[in-house]
Every structure is written in C-alpha cells, then in structure tokens.
Design a protein around this motif. Structure first.
Motif, PDB file in Angstrom:
ATOM      1  N   LYS A 170       0.885  -1.183   0.000  1.00  0.00           N
ATOM      2  CA  LYS A 170       0.110  -0.016  -0.127  1.00  0.00           C
ATOM      3  C   LYS A 170       0.834   1.391  -0.118  1.00  0.00           C
ATOM      4  CE  LYS A 170      -4.374  -1.531   0.388  1.00  0.00           C
ATOM      5  NZ  LYS A 170      -5.681  -0.960   0.115  1.00  0.00           N
ATOM      6  N   THR A 174      -0.103   2.901  -4.295  1.00  0.00           N
ATOM      7  CA  THR A 174      -1.256   3.691  -4.100  1.00  0.00           C
ATOM      8  C   THR A 174      -1.274   4.974  -4.713  1.00  0.00           C
ATOM      9  OG1 THR A 174      -0.975   4.159  -1.930  1.00  0.00           O
ATOM     10  CG2 THR A 174      -2.255   2.354  -2.397  1.00  0.00           C
ATOM     11  N   ASN A 413      -5.362  -0.141  -4.378  1.00  0.00           N
ATOM     12  CA  ASN A 413      -3.928  -0.697  -5.089  1.00  0.00           C
ATOM     13  C   ASN A 413      -4.124  -0.256  -6.463  1.00  0.00           C
ATOM     14  OD1 ASN A 413      -1.904  -2.013  -5.867  1.00  0.00           O
ATOM     15  ND2 ASN A 413      -2.144  -3.445  -4.520  1.00  0.00           N
TER      16      ASN A 413
END
Ligand SMILES: *Cc1c(COP(=O)(O)O)cnc(C)c1O
Length: 435
Positions: A170, A174, A413
């Motif tokens: 993450k 992201t 994601n």
C-alpha cells in the motif's frame, strides 16, 4: 571533481554523468577521484551549521561547479524534508534515528537526493527518463515517494506478487500519476532478471531512456555522508573528546561506505562496527581473511539478507587509498535469536522499541568489547511500525501506526499484474511509454 570506474580506471565522469549512467563499463561502480580532506577548523564550522546547510556544504565539495551552492541548498531542503533524531539513552549511548522520512526507512535520504539531482540535470531535455526498478519491499516505496509528481520522470516498479506485506504494498502502489507498479507472478529474483533483460534489450534501450535508481548510484552514496556529520554535531560537547564508535546495520554496505568517507574527510570517528545478520560474508572475511559468500538466508532483518554486498569494492578502495588496516573495521554477525532477545532487553531497560535491523546494530555494539572512554552510536534504519507483527510477537505490544501508514491503507492498490515473461513486460513498456 570526476568520478572514476573502479573496474576500469580510464572511464571518468562528471557527477551528473555518473548519476545518470548508474554503472560504468564492466558493471563498474563509480567512486570520487579523491575524497576532500577538511581541517579541524573547517569541520568545526560545518558542525555548527544546521542539517540542510551542513549537507549542502559537504555535497558541494563533490559537485563543485556542476551546481551552484544556493541551488544545491534548495534541492537538499526538498529532499531532506523530514527530521533526523539523535536519541540519547545514557551518558555515552545514542541512537541516530534515520527513519522519519516519508517511507519510514533510511533509504529515503539517498533516494530523495537522487530524485532531486535527476530532476535538475534533466531539466530542459525533451526526453523523458524512465526509471525501471525491482523491489522486495522497501526500496520501491522510497523510490516511488521520492519521484512522485516529478515532471518528465516516469517510474516503473516491479515486485513479486503476494510476496511482500500488504502494508508495504500500500505504501507505494497507491500513488498513481507518474508511478506505475507491477506485481510479477514470480519471486524477487525473477523481477531482477526481468529488469536485467530490459536493460540489455537493444530495442528498449534505443526507444526508451532507461535508468535504474538502484542502490549503487553514486548520488545515493554521497547523500548518506551528511548524516554522519549531523550525528557528530549532536553528541554533547563534554562527550566529544571520547572515542566515537558507530554501529551500522549492513546489507549492501552502502551506509557503512558513506560513514567511512566521512571519516576520510576528517570526521573524528574512532571505529565503525559493521553489524550483519547471519549473512556473514564480511565478518567471516575480516576474521578469517577468506572470501567465501554462502547462499543467502532469510532473516528477521530482511533488508540485510545479502551475501555479496555490492558496495564492498568501494570499501576496499577506501582502505587501499588511505593505507588503512582492515582491523579498523570491527564486524559482528547477529542471529535472529539475539535480535529478538535484544529487542526484549532494550525494551525492558529503556522502554524503547527496536525493529529487527536496529536491534542488530544495537546488539553488535554491545557485543563489541567496549573500550574505555567511548561514546557509542547505533544507527536506527527503519521505523518499528513497519514491523508491527514482529513487535507484537516479541514484546506483546500493539504499536500505533504513523499517519503515513494509516493514510495509505485506505487507498486503492493501482498495481498492474503481469506474468513472469519478458515479452509481456516489454510490450507493456512500449505501449505505455512510446508516444
Ligand atoms: C537497506 C537497509 C539496510 C542495509 O543498508 P546497506 O546500505 O545496504 O548496508 C539496513 N536497514 C534497513 C532498514 C534497510 O532498509
């Protein structure tokens, strides 16, 4: 100043060339032609500067005319835009916490400086730079955050699908915009092989301006010299006359190389301890004078799971050029059991939480039979929050996540998923980056 190729001395480059080229002919590492030596008065003056000005001065000695000092200063302000904390425990013991950057690991220093330098030297050029890199976790995050939203630089990061923690994923998958992340159905070695193939592919080389941002880049090394000077300036005045010992948790030995350069420049550090986990090629080499890398073993301090440290040729050069004896370097290998025991002991004694890499550095320091009259520093290279499970299992404590981590957990994601196949990756790159 020029930078020469350790494997091919005739190849000499300016900083900006070495920065953009990464490796030289025969995979040779670049190294400064000479290391500037500073007298005591100059060192004292540098120590009195704040961290940004200190870093600018030090780096200007290597960049010389390639960048004006006030511009360099601005770039460093942007790169090193997070605190560095010198945490004093006892009269003669301190941790230099290098993990307060955007990805909570010390690699933020080197990678963020590199990003600022590439941005500057690429300015006005028409070509986009495409940085292609593989990560087993931490480097990818540092690279993604350092280059995020930098114009004309595109980042492509490969990582092994489902082989890194969700939190790690993450942290760099992201962001979006100029950052593309690709989960490869394979392991980390497969990712590295794909990167190698891409760099060796003539068509990709000719059509895309590929760069690697990897850990051997000279810019990453130079950036790390700065915090050794900062650490020294934070030692209480009454302790500075003592012998200074610094323990460096080591994998590829870039961090230690930077420390040794600081010593050559004149920073009065008495001894460095190279702390490794059980991937102990260097401790065995220093003790037995025998170079015999073994198969890499997975440990708790996984960023240091390296059996052929790629900065070792630079360290050898430093010792040769300065006629130093390798005995100046102490090296200790620490087991996982010792690592967890250290985390427990230090918490009981100081109420301080050590993640595995920092625990290795602390444990090696303690194991080294302390000389009298010393001030001891161990480097903290990662934030304990990145090792939530380890901390829970070892100390039965739940650790609060810093804002950076809680923020990105909520985000989507954005990774692509590709098979472990070079042609598929090649098509992906061509489709996305050739206009
Ligand atoms: C990369 C890394 C190290 C090892 O640093 P080297 O410069 O490769 O020796 C140590 N600790 C952490 C947390 C790291 O990410």
């Amino acid at each position: 100043m020029k930078f020469y190729n350790i494997n091919y001395h005739k190849e000499k480059k300016t900083f900006s060339q070495a920065l953009q080229q990464g490796l030289g002919i025969n995979q040779g590492l670049f190294f400064p032609e000479y290391i500037p030596k500073l007298n005591n008065k100059t060192i004292e003056n540098i120590l009195n500067l704040n961290f940004i000005d200190k870093s600018s001065y030090i780096l200007s000695l290597f960049l010389e005319k390639e960048m004006e000092l006030n511009i360099l200063n601005k770039k460093i302000k942007k790169g090193f835009n997070f605190p560095l904390i010198f945490n004093i425990f006892d009269k003669n013991l301190a941790c230099l916490e290098l993990f307060h950057g955007p990805t909570l690991a010390f690699k933020d220093f080197g990678v963020r400086f590199m990003a600022q330098m590439l941005k500057f030297f690429n300015k006005g050029k028409k070509n986009k730079i495409i940085i292609l890199t593989a990560t087993s976790g931490d480097t990818g995050a540092a690279v993604a955050h350092a280059f995020y939203n930098i114009k004309n630089i595109e980042i492509v990061i490969l990582y092994p699908y489902k082989k890194i923690s969700i939190l790690q994923e993450k942290l760099f998958c992201t962001l979006g915009n100029n950052i593309k992340t690709i989960a490869i159905k394979g392991n980390f070695d497969d990712c590295q092989k794909l990167i190698k193939k891409s760099f060796n592919d003539q068509e990709l080389k000719q059509t895309l301006n590929l760069n690697s941002a990897n850990s051997i880049n000279i810019s990453r090394l130079l950036a790390q010299i700065c915090y050794y000077f900062e650490a020294f300036s934070q030692i209480p005045l009454d302790q500075r006359k003592k012998k200074i010992i610094i323990s460096v948790p080591s994998g590829n030995f870039g961090n230690l190389t930077a420390g040794l350069i600081a010593k050559v420049m004149g920073l009065p550090i008495h001894k460095f301890i190279a702390a490794t986990n059980i991937n102990d090629t260097i401790p065995r080499y220093l003790n037995l004078k025998h170079w015999e890398p073994k198969k890499t073993i997975s440990t708790l301090s996984n960023a240091m799971d390296v059996s052929i440290p790629n900065n070792w040729p630079r360290i050898k050069k430093i010792f040769q050029t300065n006629n130093w004896n390798l005995n100046l370097l102490e090296s200790k290998s620490i087991t996982d059991l010792e690592t967890t025991q250290t985390t427990i002991n230090v918490f009981n004694k100081y109420k301080y939480i050590l993640e595995p890499h920092t625990a290795v550095s602390f444990c090696a320091l303690k194991k080294y039979i302390l000389e009298k009259n010393t001030f001891n520093i161990f480097l903290g290279t990662a934030h304990p929050a990145k090792f939530k499970e380890y901390i829970y299992n070892t100390l039965h404590k739940k650790i609060m996540l810093p804002k950076i981590l809680t923020n990105c957990i909520k985000k989507e994601n954005l990774s692509y998923k590709l098979p472990n196949n070079f042609l598929v990756l090649k098509n992906f790159l061509i489709k996305n980056y050739i206009i």
